[in-house]
Design a protein around this motif. Structure first.
Motif, mmCIF file in Angstrom:
data_model
loop_
_atom_site.group_PDB
_atom_site.id
_atom_site.type_symbol
_atom_site.label_atom_id
_atom_site.label_comp_id
_atom_site.label_asym_id
_atom_site.label_seq_id
_atom_site.Cartn_x
_atom_site.Cartn_y
_atom_site.Cartn_z
ATOM 1 N N HIS A 159 -0.657 -5.369 -3.728
ATOM 2 C CA HIS A 159 0.409 -5.942 -2.904
ATOM 3 C C HIS A 159 -0.056 -7.318 -2.439
ATOM 4 O O HIS A 159 -1.155 -7.461 -1.920
ATOM 5 N N ASP A 163 3.831 -7.918 4.995
ATOM 6 C CA ASP A 163 5.068 -7.207 5.335
ATOM 7 C C ASP A 163 5.227 -7.112 6.846
ATOM 8 O O ASP A 163 4.298 -6.704 7.542
ATOM 9 N N HIS A 239 12.360 -4.476 5.769
ATOM 10 C CA HIS A 239 11.174 -5.258 6.135
ATOM 11 C C HIS A 239 11.264 -6.622 5.478
ATOM 12 O O HIS A 239 12.034 -6.827 4.545
ATOM 13 N N ASP A 241 9.026 -9.236 3.348
ATOM 14 C CA ASP A 241 7.802 -9.419 2.566
ATOM 15 C C ASP A 241 7.684 -10.919 2.308
ATOM 16 O O ASP A 241 8.512 -11.504 1.631
ATOM 17 N N ARG A 243 5.352 -14.071 0.959
ATOM 18 C CA ARG A 243 4.236 -14.412 0.067
ATOM 19 C C ARG A 243 4.001 -15.909 0.055
ATOM 20 O O ARG A 243 4.941 -16.675 0.238
HETATM 21 ZN ZN LIG Z 1 5.781 -5.845 0.643
#
Ligand SMILES: [Zn+2]
Length: 259
Positions: A159, A163, A239, A241, A243
């Protein structure tokens, strides 16, 4: 959360700041006009002599940085980074459900992955990452960079996001200024997907969004409302996420906001 190590090196006409660790981003400056090579590959330098690069989850721990001056003289310095310990979960005895995506789904996911790759390859001479990052929302952190599950000895894809648990409709704010480089409302895995280019290859990606409030090419400022949290695509619940990339290299967003 550990604070990032901030180092400064005044040796050999280059200054570096950031997290000297796997997943870390380093910002450098040198005299304008100098060229910079990381591990023998040239990286972009602004007119003011600024540059940025980062290291992936499993990057090797020793690197070289060359500064080549206008007169051709060259200084090499080594960069040592710290090894990270990632959250690895071993799950045994549970038969793994094999999800065999259809040919059509495979074609779709490949096309979407290419769009994401293309957006992360965008190169602009903006330097918004120099102004620092703010968390895109306030919420409990439920997933961290680098974590990985190993099912019956078979490692799954790690991952790479950070999150945040948040109800559907929670406002997502731009962690740094930039230009919107990708808006997609329905990707197979990542659902509502937004990519913002912060310059010099540094980008933020936000996935599983309910709604995207900006469009491709929009210039956004740090703190602007850019999207709403959702659970779209292959998501386990509401949620955000988030990046961060340096081109295709995946960086740890947590290192950018834990100061
Ligand atoms: Zn995630």
């Amino acid at each position: 959360m550990k604070a990032p190590q901030r180092h400064t090196s005044l040796a050999s006409s280059v200054e570096l700041q950031g997290s000297f660790t796997q997943g870390g981003m380093l910002v450098g400056s040198t005299e304008p006009g100098n060229r910079v090579l990381l591990d023998d590959v040239a990286i972009a330098v602004t007119d003011k002599g600024q540059f940025v690069f980062g290291f992936g989850r499993d990057a090797k721990l020793s690197h070289s940085l060359d500064i080549v001056r206008k007169d051709g003289t060259r200084t090499r310095q080594s960069i040592k980074i710290k090894k990270r310990k990632y959250d690895i979960q071993r799950i045994n005895g549970i038969p793994r459900k094999m999800m065999q995506p259809s040919k059509k789904t495979l074609e779709r996911t490949r096309a979407e992955a290419w769009l994401v790759k293309k957006a992360r390859n965008v190169f602009t001479r903006q330097t918004h990452f120099l102004d620092g990052f703010i968390p895109p929302l306030k919420g409990r952190i439920t997933g961290v960079y680098g974590s990985q599950r190993i099912f019956n000895g078979e490692p799954r894809r790690p991952h790479f996001g950070l999150d945040y648990a948040a109800p559907i409709g929670t406002v997502v704010k731009a962690p740094a200024s930039g230009v919107v480089s990708l808006v997609h409302n329905d990707m197979f895995y990542s659902g509502g997907t937004l990519i913002v280019d912060h310059g010099m290859g540094i980008s933020s990606t936000f996935i599983h969004l309910e709604k995207i409030l900006v469009k491709k090419g929009d210039i956004i400022k740090q703190g602007d409302k850019i999207a709403l949290v959702g659970t779209t695509g292959r998501s386990t619940g509401p949620h955000l996420d988030w990046r961060v990339n340096w081109f295709q290299v995946r960086l740890d967003p947590a290192l950018l906001v834990s100061r």
